[in-house]
Design a protein around this motif. Structure first.
Motif, PDB file in Angstrom:
ATOM      1  N   THR A  52       0.819  -1.221   0.000  1.00  0.00           N
ATOM      2  CA  THR A  52       0.000   0.000   0.000  1.00  0.00           C
ATOM      3  C   THR A  52       0.855   1.275   0.000  1.00  0.00           C
ATOM      4  OG1 THR A  52      -0.072   0.113   2.407  1.00  0.00           O
ATOM      5  CG2 THR A  52      -1.797  -1.191   1.350  1.00  0.00           C
ATOM      6  N   LEU A  53       2.163   1.097  -0.163  1.00  0.00           N
ATOM      7  CA  LEU A  53       3.091   2.235   0.006  1.00  0.00           C
ATOM      8  C   LEU A  53       2.666   3.487  -0.780  1.00  0.00           C
ATOM      9  CD1 LEU A  53       6.899   2.062   0.285  1.00  0.00           C
ATOM     10  CD2 LEU A  53       5.913   3.682  -1.306  1.00  0.00           C
ATOM     11  N   GLU A  54       2.357   3.286  -2.039  1.00  0.00           N
ATOM     12  CA  GLU A  54       2.039   4.459  -2.877  1.00  0.00           C
ATOM     13  C   GLU A  54       0.779   5.176  -2.367  1.00  0.00           C
ATOM     14  OE1 GLU A  54       2.613   3.594  -6.974  1.00  0.00           O
ATOM     15  OE2 GLU A  54       1.785   5.519  -7.621  1.00  0.00           O
ATOM     16  N   THR A  55      -0.231   4.399  -2.031  1.00  0.00           N
ATOM     17  CA  THR A  55      -1.478   4.986  -1.508  1.00  0.00           C
ATOM     18  C   THR A  55      -1.225   5.707  -0.196  1.00  0.00           C
ATOM     19  OG1 THR A  55      -2.503   2.999  -2.367  1.00  0.00           O
ATOM     20  CG2 THR A  55      -3.891   4.394  -1.018  1.00  0.00           C
ATOM     21  N   VAL A  56      -0.403   5.079   0.631  1.00  0.00           N
ATOM     22  CA  VAL A  56      -0.103   5.669   1.947  1.00  0.00           C
ATOM     23  C   VAL A  56       0.528   7.048   1.768  1.00  0.00           C
ATOM     24  CG1 VAL A  56       1.476   5.461   3.926  1.00  0.00           C
ATOM     25  CG2 VAL A  56       0.094   3.513   3.235  1.00  0.00           C
ATOM     26  N   PHE A  57       1.487   7.155   0.859  1.00  0.00           N
ATOM     27  CA  PHE A  57       2.171   8.447   0.699  1.00  0.00           C
ATOM     28  C   PHE A  57       1.321   9.452  -0.092  1.00  0.00           C
ATOM     29  CE2 PHE A  57       5.539   6.075   2.551  1.00  0.00           C
ATOM     30  CZ  PHE A  57       6.206   7.027   3.312  1.00  0.00           C
ATOM     31  N   LYS A  58       0.403   8.955  -0.921  1.00  0.00           N
ATOM     32  CA  LYS A  58      -0.574   9.873  -1.545  1.00  0.00           C
ATOM     33  C   LYS A  58      -1.469  10.469  -0.460  1.00  0.00           C
ATOM     34  CE  LYS A  58      -1.035   8.267  -6.284  1.00  0.00           C
ATOM     35  NZ  LYS A  58      -1.706   7.335  -7.187  1.00  0.00           N
ATOM     36  N   ASP A  59      -1.897   9.603   0.444  1.00  0.00           N
ATOM     37  CA  ASP A  59      -2.731  10.071   1.562  1.00  0.00           C
ATOM     38  C   ASP A  59      -1.965  11.069   2.419  1.00  0.00           C
ATOM     39  OD1 ASP A  59      -4.700   8.411   0.678  1.00  0.00           O
ATOM     40  OD2 ASP A  59      -4.415   6.863   2.217  1.00  0.00           O
ATOM     41  N   LEU A  60      -0.670  10.796   2.575  1.00  0.00           N
ATOM     42  CA  LEU A  60       0.155  11.708   3.381  1.00  0.00           C
ATOM     43  C   LEU A  60       0.203  13.091   2.729  1.00  0.00           C
ATOM     44  CD1 LEU A  60       2.226  12.252   5.709  1.00  0.00           C
ATOM     45  CD2 LEU A  60       4.008  11.537   4.121  1.00  0.00           C
ATOM     46  N   ASP A  61       0.420  13.102   1.421  1.00  0.00           N
ATOM     47  CA  ASP A  61       0.425  14.396   0.699  1.00  0.00           C
ATOM     48  C   ASP A  61      -0.888  15.145   0.942  1.00  0.00           C
ATOM     49  OD1 ASP A  61       2.944  14.164  -0.345  1.00  0.00           O
ATOM     50  OD2 ASP A  61       2.313  13.425  -2.312  1.00  0.00           O
ATOM     51  N   ALA A  62      -1.996  14.412   0.800  1.00  0.00           N
ATOM     52  CA  ALA A  62      -3.317  15.045   0.954  1.00  0.00           C
ATOM     53  C   ALA A  62      -3.484  15.582   2.387  1.00  0.00           C
ATOM     54  CB  ALA A  62      -4.413  14.032   0.642  1.00  0.00           C
ATOM     55  N   LYS A  63      -3.051  14.791   3.352  1.00  0.00           N
ATOM     56  CA  LYS A  63      -3.190  15.187   4.764  1.00  0.00           C
ATOM     57  C   LYS A  63      -2.372  16.446   5.052  1.00  0.00           C
ATOM     58  CE  LYS A  63      -3.060  13.009   9.312  1.00  0.00           C
ATOM     59  NZ  LYS A  63      -2.677  11.830  10.072  1.00  0.00           N
ATOM     60  N   ILE A  64      -1.130  16.456   4.579  1.00  0.00           N
ATOM     61  CA  ILE A  64      -0.273  17.625   4.830  1.00  0.00           C
ATOM     62  C   ILE A  64      -0.841  18.852   4.108  1.00  0.00           C
ATOM     63  CG2 ILE A  64       2.044  18.611   4.505  1.00  0.00           C
ATOM     64  CD1 ILE A  64       3.170  15.785   4.845  1.00  0.00           C
TER      65      ILE A  64
END
Lengths: 427, 316
Positions: free
Chosen positions: A408-420
């Motif tokens: 899920t790495l890519e999704t996790v870091f996409k979510d991180l971008d959105a959260k930040i």
């Protein structure tokens, strides 16, 4: 008659007491030294203790009217204690904290008037790039005192035992993986991935991203690009992939600076991404490692890739009652003599650019290697007002999620971008 | 006539009260009473009531460092809309339910054991009470290193006896971390329950067991029909106090996981702490605090209600 005598007697006693009190108070005020509380996360670290104790004693001897009261607080509680004290308007006058977050919240005092009053020759000791890490919205909030340059540190014995040539450390990621394969065996791993809940997790992740030419924010720092920037994402995959491929010590989600250096000192891992101070820590834990460590630039994918450099500044709290005295201490702390002592005894790297040619610095090959690597380094913390929260919270959570579910790495870091990005808009 | 009707329509004052008003000395004694409790009352107001009012007021403000702005109930809306709050509520409730159930079961077992053992009772009591006597932060730090994946004794022992074939990250994987935290809390919380239940067991008359034994009741029947009914009040008190204690537990989490990994152990107090000191959102943190207080109050009211019911039952 009796009443009036008693009244006179009482008023006489009261007047006398008032006079004694007033003169006593004046005398006490005149003799009372200014006490400056001083809080940095490093005061509790054994390797730094002899230096700061000597420095405080020397400062007090040179400034009899000022006393330094060191606030010893565990690294873990450093920010919490500072914020609590700041909210109560009782913060220590001298502090080393996440400068941008603290300045944004109004916890620090701008230092431009003190800085501008100093001779230009003194001010020139710091490069413009280093000074950027001490400014927020154009104002100066601290004086950089020491730094840490992130490089790859190898255990020479383990490298030799794996049939590798310590004189030719890995240059590219591909070389690094080849070494990792050779250095991993039963009960020993090439390295450790940091996923523990502090910002050291973020520091090491950034060093990998920078080594691939990636960025974690756009140019004006209004958008996060952990997943959006392909080079950043590639670096994250390469770094965290070391755990999935079995080259990194187990349990990365709990591994932090302390665990990493302990594993290194116990020969459980052969290399670690860290700064010069980790050498002091590892050698203290295992004296047999002395003279057996090799430092090399972090393996990279692009030519002349920058590494990460931390900048520790000393600031003055917003409510400090004696900022002039505090400034005197900062200047004393920044003096070349103490910078060299910090580097030689405690492995805190000098941050002043005029010290690289000092004989004592030049005579230390390890330190010199770090300084050379650091010629091309990006400063940390990043100049974002909510960086402390992002660095020790959101990014660490994302790293942990990706380590626990690599698919899920890519999704996790996409979510991180959105959260930040949401947080950046919300500020 | 009027005087007579007045005296009939007005209820007569109690005699004792009349006596009191008639004696000025006793009236002043009553004021002395208020005077004596005043320091304690003022102290309680200073350390409980004022901070509560301040916390509630903070929950109505948006903070940016030293600057604040009144936002009404906006912080509550933000908190209740956040995924983190509901995750923490779930973690808190499931943690509390599991821990309290285990405290009660193990605590009762140990209390019964201590009640029966005659010779080594003092030694065993000290041994069982030790986890409770150790400062929570110290106990948690010890467990942090016992559970450490590379050097921890737990991994070493489990692999030595063949229970695990590879080192486990006890605090690094969500389900294992949650289970580990529960285990540490059970280790620490059982002695409190054990003490209360042991006190309860010692109030049960031995004659009841003797009579039951003569009637041919099995040990299980004795437990079912004598021990449990007699312990009902103690169980209610112990479990309610334990729920209140456990739901606001923070120290173990702060030392061992900080709420991680990925929020798996982020109980409400940990979320409050992280919101205040990591995200620097004091208003939202105060709102979480107020919501947590309401939750604890609910259990406290339940506790008072249950104990009152029992007291009334007992007095009948």
């Amino acid at each position: 008659m009796l009443k009036s005598t008693r009244r006179k007697l009482l008023s006489g006693i009261a007047g006398g007491l008032a006079w004694l009190g007033a003169t006593g108070a004046i005398a006490q005020t005149a003799d009372k030294p200014i006490v400056l509380q001083w809080q940095t996360a490093n005061l509790t670290e054994k390797q730094f203790e002899p230096v700061w104790k000597e420095m405080v004693a020397a400062f007090e001897a040179a400034n009899p009217g000022i006393k330094i009261d060191p606030v010893l607080v565990a690294r873990k509680d450093h920010w919490t204690k500072f914020v609590t004290a700041s909210q109560a308007r009782r913060a220590p006058c001298l502090v080393s904290v996440d400068l941008t977050t603290a300045a944004y919240n109004g916890y620090l005092m701008p230092l431009d008037k003190f800085w501008d009053a100093e001779p230009e020759a003194w001010r020139k000791a710091w490069s413009d790039e280093v000074m950027k890490a001490a400014r927020w919205q154009g104002k100066l909030y601290g004086v950089p005192i020491w730094g840490g340059i992130y490089a790859e540190i190898y255990n020479e014995d383990l490298v030799k035992a794996a049939g590798l040539d310590p004189a030719k450390p890995p240059v590219s990621w591909a070389d690094y993986r080849t070494w990792a394969k050779a250095l991993t065996k039963d009960g020993q791993w090439a390295t450790a991935i940091l996923g523990g809940k502090t910002d050291t997790t973020t520091r090491v992740l950034l060093s990998w991203i920078y080594s691939n030419g990636g960025e974690v924010f756009n140019a004006d720092m209004t958008e996060a690009t952990f997943a959006k920037n392909p080079k950043s994402l590639e670096a994250i995959k390469a770094y965290l992939g070391l755990a999935r491929d079995g080259f990194a010590a187990p349990a990365p989600t709990t591994t932090n600076y302390l665990e990493q250096t302990v594993m290194f000192a116990q020969n459980k891992i052969a290399t670690m991404r860290n700064a010069n101070w980790a050498i002091a820590k590892a050698e203290e834990d295992n004296p047999a490692l002395k003279g057996k460590l090799i430092v090399a630039p972090a393996p990279h994918q692009i030519p002349n890739a920058p590494t990460l450099k931390t900048v520790t500044s000393t600031s003055i709290a917003a409510d400090c009652a004696s900022p002039e005295a505090a400034w005197k201490f900062i200047k004393f702390e920044a003096d070349a003599k103490w910078s060299i002592k910090r580097a030689k005894v405690a492995n805190w790297m000098p941050i002043r650019s005029d010290l690289a040619n000092e004989p004592e610095i030049k005579s230390d090959p390890m330190l010199l290697t770090f300084l050379k690597i650091g010629e091309n380094a990006k400063p940390y913390p990043l100049p974002l007002p909510i960086w402390a929260d992002i660095a020790a919270g959101d990014i660490v959570d994302a790293v942990q999620k990706a380590l626990l579910a690599p698919d899920t790495l890519e999704t996790v870091f996409k979510d991180l971008d959105a959260k930040i990005n949401r947080k950046l808009k919300d500020q | 006539m009027t005087a007579v009707s007045d005296s009939l329509s007005r209820p007569a004052l109690p005699q004792r009260r009349r006596g009191h008003t008639a004696r000025p000395g006793l009236e002043s004694e009553r004021w002395h009473g208020y005077l004596f409790i005043a320091p304690a009352f003022i102290f309680l107001c200073a350390v409980i009531v004022l901070p509560l009012i301040k916390a509630f007021w903070t929950s109505l403000e948006r903070t940016r460092g030293l600057n604040t702005m009144f936002v009404g109930f906006d912080n509550y809306v933000r908190v209740l809309e956040s995924e983190a709050f509901w995750n923490s509520l779930w973690v808190s409730l499931s943690f509390t339910a599991l821990c309290v159930a285990m405290h009660m079961a193990i605590g009762l077992g140990l209390a019964m054991l201590l009640n029966r053992v005659a010779h080594a009772r003092a030694v065993l009591r000290v041994a069982f009470l030790t986890p409770w006597m150790v400062a929570p932060a110290i106990g948690s730090t010890i467990w942090l290193w016992l559970l450490e994946p590379q050097f921890g004794v737990v991994n070493y022992l489990f692999s030595a006896v063949g229970l695990i074939d590879s080192y486990k990250a006890w605090l690094g994987e969500p389900s294992l971390a949650f289970g580990s935290i529960v285990a540490v809390d059970v280790w620490r919380g059982v002695p409190f329950v054990m003490l209360l239940l042991l006190a309860g067991l010692q109030t049960i008359p031995v004659e009841q067991y003797e009579a039951a034994s003569i009637d041919g009741a099995s040990p299980l029947q004795q437990f079912r029909y004598i021990t449990l009914p007699n312990l009902k009040y103690f169980i209610v008190v112990a479990s309610t106090l334990d729920i209140i204690n456990t739901i606001r537990m923070f120290d173990i989490i702060a030392v061992m996981t900080g709420g991680g990994p990925v929020g798996a152990t982020e109980v409400l107090p940990a979320l409050l702490y992280n919101t205040a000191f990591r995200a620097n959102h004091f208003g939202e943190a105060a709102a979480i605090g107020v919501l947590l207080l309401i939750l604890v109050l609910a259990f406290s009211v339940l506790y008072v209600g249950l104990t009152r019911t029992h007291a009334q039952e007992g007095s009948r």
